[in-house]
Every structure is written in C-alpha cells, then in structure tokens.
Design a protein around this motif. Structure first.
Motif, PDB file in Angstrom:
ATOM      1  N   ARG A 284      -3.159   0.136   4.702  1.00 42.89           N
ATOM      2  CA  ARG A 284      -2.468   1.378   5.568  1.00 42.89           C
ATOM      3  C   ARG A 284      -3.337   2.863   5.897  1.00 42.89           C
ATOM      4  NH1 ARG A 284       1.519  -3.024   4.991  1.00 42.89           N
ATOM      5  NH2 ARG A 284       2.393  -2.135   3.827  1.00 42.89           N
ATOM      6  N   ARG A 287      -6.163   3.233   6.181  1.00 34.64           N
ATOM      7  CA  ARG A 287      -6.566   3.592   8.261  1.00 34.64           C
ATOM      8  C   ARG A 287      -5.682   4.876   8.749  1.00 34.64           C
ATOM      9  NH1 ARG A 287      -1.839   2.889  12.140  1.00 34.64           N
ATOM     10  NH2 ARG A 287      -0.675   1.755  10.144  1.00 34.64           N
ATOM     11  N   ASN A 288      -4.453   5.222   7.877  1.00 31.43           N
ATOM     12  CA  ASN A 288      -3.723   6.677   7.620  1.00 31.43           C
ATOM     13  C   ASN A 288      -4.314   8.214   7.695  1.00 31.43           C
ATOM     14  OD1 ASN A 288      -1.610   4.961   9.182  1.00 31.43           O
ATOM     15  ND2 ASN A 288      -0.491   5.126   6.876  1.00 31.43           N
ATOM     16  N   THR A 313      -3.044  -2.492  11.685  1.00 31.21           N
ATOM     17  CA  THR A 313      -4.177  -2.430  10.497  1.00 31.21           C
ATOM     18  C   THR A 313      -5.144  -3.444   9.867  1.00 31.21           C
ATOM     19  OG1 THR A 313      -2.058  -1.106   9.039  1.00 31.21           O
ATOM     20  CG2 THR A 313      -4.361  -2.063   7.676  1.00 31.21           C
ATOM     21  N   THR A 448       3.646   2.742   7.077  1.00 33.45           N
ATOM     22  CA  THR A 448       3.073   2.691   5.664  1.00 33.45           C
ATOM     23  C   THR A 448       2.779   1.779   4.976  1.00 33.45           C
ATOM     24  OG1 THR A 448       2.591   5.380   6.869  1.00 33.45           O
ATOM     25  CG2 THR A 448       1.888   4.375   4.116  1.00 33.45           C
TER      26      THR A 448
END
Length: 520
Positions: A284, A287-288, A313, A448
């Motif tokens: 995650r 990805r963020n 994700t 998240t």
C-alpha cells in the motif's frame, strides 16, 4: 529429486511427505543446528552474498556467508568464554547489521537461545519481554543501552566496533553443539491478547518444519534473488525473510531504519530482486508513494502477509510488477498454514483469497455447533493439530473451489500496517496516564494501514490537540513506536456489557458503519 526441484501445485500436493524437507539439509532428526544449515555450510570462501541490507539513508550493505560465518563462530567462542551456557537466552535489540546476524547465529551455535527484540520497544515493552525470558545478556546499540540498563540485573552489551574487535580475537570456526530438539529461538509476537507477552519457543528442527510453508508461501527456490522488508525481530521477517532463504543458500535482502517505500523500490531495482515477501502495508505504501513508474523491476514472485490487501492495491501490484500478489496466512504461534503457491503455473490465484492449505496441513471453517460450515458461510477457522481441531481465533469462509477467505478477527487483536497489537495492552498503558479515567481501544478502518488504533478516552480534563499528542507520546514511549492511538476520541462514557466490561464490539460496529457511510 528434492522439493526445490518442483514448482507446480500438483507436485507440491504429490510430494507432501514429512520426510521430504529433511533432504534439503545436512542435519537429521537427532543432530541439527540452524546456524550450520543457514550460514556455515554455505560459507565456502567464494564471497557470495547472504544478506543485502537497504539502509533508509540510501546506503546498501552486502554481508557474505563467509563474513557472517566467521563472526558467528567468533561470537560463539566469546559466549563460551563469558560463561554463557546451552539453554541460556541471548536477547538482542538491533537493526539488521553484521552484529545482528553474528549474534543470531553465534548464540544458536553454542546451544544458547536467540531472542530477537524489536528496536523501537520502549521501556515498558522491553521490560515485559525481559521479565518473561530472563536473558543472560542483552545486546543492543549505543542509543538503546541506557534504557536497557534501567532494568535491574540485566547485563547489557553494546554492539559496536569495540565488540567486533573483541570477538575477533577468537577462532573463526566453531563446532556446533545442538540436537534437533534443542531450543533455538524465543519469538515474541508483535502484540497479544494477553497482558504479558509470552514467547513462542522454537527448536532447531523448526527450520525443517518451516520449509513446506516457505516453499509454497513465498515460492522460494535456489537461484532467486529474495527480499523481505519486514523486521527480522518478528516472525515473518525472521523465519520467511531470513532463515528460510539462507537455509536454501539463497541470498536474501532486508530493510534497516525508518521504512520508505521509494527506497525499497530502488533496492528492488538495483539488486534485480526476483522474489519479494512483504507485509500488506508495504505494498500500500508503494502505491501511495506514486514513484513506482520511476523504476524497472525484475520481479517474478510476490507474496504478502499480515492482513488482506484492498482491491486498489492489488490492481497496483498487477500493473506494476505483472505478477499476482499471493497471500500467505498464519501466526507466530501456528506458523503459515494457508498459501497461494507463488510461481506455480497450475494454481489460479484468486484476488482477496487466503489460498489453500499448505501441503500436509488440514483446515476447515467451523459452525458454532462444531460442524463444518457450508460453502460461503462465515465460521471459525480451525486447524487440525495434536489430533484435534484447534481454533486460530479468526473468522473465515470457504468457496466452492476450496479457497479460504479471511472474515475478521475473533478476538481483540488489531492488525495495523502488518503489526499485530493488543487492544488490552494499549489500554492498560494509557490507563497509567493520570488524566485517563477510562479507555477502550479498537481498530478503526484506514485506507493506508487497513486498520489504525483508535482510543476512546473518558477524562475529566478538557479535550485538546495537545492532550491527544500527550497521550500518543505517553503510549509510544512505554510500548513501541508503532503501538499508540493514531486517533483519540473523547467521550463521556464507554459502552458496557451486562457484566460491566467494555463492549468493544459496539465501538467496532460504530466505526465500521461510519466508514461505510463516508464512502457513499
């Protein structure tokens, strides 16, 4: 042929024989030593990498089998010279480094028991574990040493160049002296439902038992370039990120320092990593970060553990790495028991599924009356062990194809960003604050981290941002840096059961409903 020669799911099922993993090692059911199997037998003077450490500050450090083997042997001699005996516990609170691996394997060579501890423990969390395992000595860094020395009767050694210089006076070879059933590692969970943590005690033969789960949970095979960013102080980082790959002579990688997703992706690129096993939160955070497109990856197999991964994700993983993310499910107490067989071309990975049982394991979903739950119905996930069905304390369901799906916790454990934390332990710590009259802690949904710790506090003091920060710091300093309430809500009263206990389910249901409403 050995188990490592097979990659297909059908072969995994066909060769699920309890004797098969022993062929991967030098030892046998009588005599076996983890340090020998993971390090010494692979130290053949060729300078081959054993561990690649990606430091948060941008440095890369490569430790060879030869260097770790020599240091571990010297440390083992040093322990003998300092009256440390087989069965004594050697605790160490260190980031991945040469001293960490030297201590880990050197202690096990002598027959002492290695006890890895998380580097961000505060005094309360450290004291709980020290009181439980009663180590002969604790090895830590210069920064943590003063805190450790506050514990009465604890012998503290600083792992610095001085220690390495001191052990360098001893021979660089050592004859291991353990039986397969001797204790090798005390492993603490990152949080429990008990007020006091209890160590899970592993013997040297646990390395052999581990291999079915490793081969089919992470897909590890000779020739892989492996990486696991999870801390080796915890079960996943130690057993699947460190011992399993090294036991097969596979170079592994890890992360040291404050985690940074972009730094991790650079390490994956630079070291041409082909196989990574990580916590769901690591994915995650990648990805963020929004930087994945800056790197070129060589990934062939991916696995994750700790908690489910959200659909967004999972989509990022497929788009970025072009391989499916394979869940592996287990706990420190029971090990990994459900896997998705990374690298098996005849096994379909279903997004969101825990997969199927590790070959040789039996699991089922059980209804309240003790019978197997029908397909699609939620029940308690049970594991067949010691000739009976034992609870995993998790809820699950099974589909028509025999795939398992996680449906929540059956207790008050909170899994946040891959960390398992105890609501009770955090509550008890917060209640030590002079201004906290009552407290209830739950896991609240978070985009998240999956869940974050939320504390409901009853206090006579007026709410304020300063009070919130004070409570957060108070908890961090006494448990660990990740064990604190990221959200604090002040309330006049807490929901109670008829018996007068705090009714956390009411709070969890309220938070889940609020999270659902916010998405519509």
């Amino acid at each position: 042929m050995k188990l490592t020669d097979f990659t297909r799911y059908a072969d995994a099922v066909a060769h699920a024989d309890r004797d098969a993993p022993w062929a991967l090692f030098d030892g046998d059911r009588d005599d076996l030593n983890i340090a020998h199997e993971c390090i010494t037998r692979h130290a053949v003077g060729d300078g081959r990498a054993a561990v690649r450490i990606a430091h948060a500050d941008g440095r890369d450090e490569v430790l060879t089998f030869d260097a770790i083997a020599a240091g571990a042997a010297q440390f083992a001699h040093w322990l003998d010279a300092n009256d440390v005996h087989p069965g004594d516990r050697i605790a160490f609170m260190l980031e991945p480094s040469l001293p960490f691996y030297v201590c880990l394997f050197g202690a096990m060579q002598t027959g002492a028991i290695s006890v890895p501890l998380f580097t961000l423990f505060g005094p309360d969390a450290l004291r709980l574990r020290v009181d439980d395992c009663k180590p002969a000595l604790l090895i830590t860094n210069r920064e943590k040493a003063p805190m450790a020395r506050e514990i009465d009767g604890l012998r503290v050694i600083v792992a610095d160049d001085g220690l390495l210089d001191e052990i360098a006076r001893y021979p660089a070879t050592y004859a291991s002296k353990t039986k397969a059933n001797d204790l090798a590692v005390f492993q603490y969970t990152s949080g429990t439902t008990r007020e006091l943590p209890e160590a899970v005690k592993h013997t040297h033969r646990a390395l052999v038992t581990l291999m079915f789960a490793a081969l089919y949970g992470t897909g590890i095979r000779p020739g892989d370039q492996f990486f696991c960013p999870s801390s080796p102080a915890w079960g996943h980082g130690l057993w699947h990120g460190t011992l399993a790959p090294l036991g097969l002579g596979v170079s592994t990688g890890t992360f040291a320092g404050r985690f940074d997703a972009t730094r991790l992706m650079k390490a994956l690129q630079d070291h041409r990593i082909t196989n990574m096993s990580a916590a769901a939160t690591h994915y995650r955070m990648m990805r963020n970060a929004g930087t994945a497109s800056d790197f070129a990856f060589a990934i062939e197999k991916l696995s994750y553990t700790g908690e489910p991964i959200d659909p967004a994700t999972l989509e990022f993983i497929e788009r970025t790495f072009h391989v499916p993310a394979c869940s592996m499910y287990g706990t420190t107490e029971i090990g990994v028991v459900l896997v998705n067989f990374p690298g098996a071309d005849d096994f379909a990975v279903k997004p969101g599924s825990l997969g199927k049982a590790v070959p040789g394991q039996r699991l089922r979903v059980q209804a309240p009356d003790g019978s197997p739950s029908p397909v699609g119905e939620i029940g308690e996930l049970m594991l067949w062990r010691r000739d009976c069905w034992e609870t995993t304390k998790d809820l699950a369901k099974i589909d028509a194809d025999g795939y398992f799906y996680h449906c929540g916790r059956a207790d008050d454990v909170i899994i946040s960003a891959g960390w398992t934390m105890s609501a009770v332990e955090i509550e008890n710590t917060m209640l030590k604050h002079r201004d906290v009259r009552e407290c209830a802690v739950i896991g609240a949904p978070d985009a998240t981290r999956g869940l974050v710790v939320k504390a409901f506090v009853v206090s006579d003091r007026l709410p304020s941002p300063e009070f919130v920060r004070e409570l957060q710091d108070f908890t961090k300093q006494r448990l660990a840096a990740h064990e604190f309430p990221r959200i604090v809500e002040f309330t006049d009263e807490l929901p109670k059961t008829p018996a007068g206990k705090v009714h956390r389910k009411v709070l969890r249901d309220r938070e889940a409903a609020a999270a659902l409403a916010s998405t519509h």
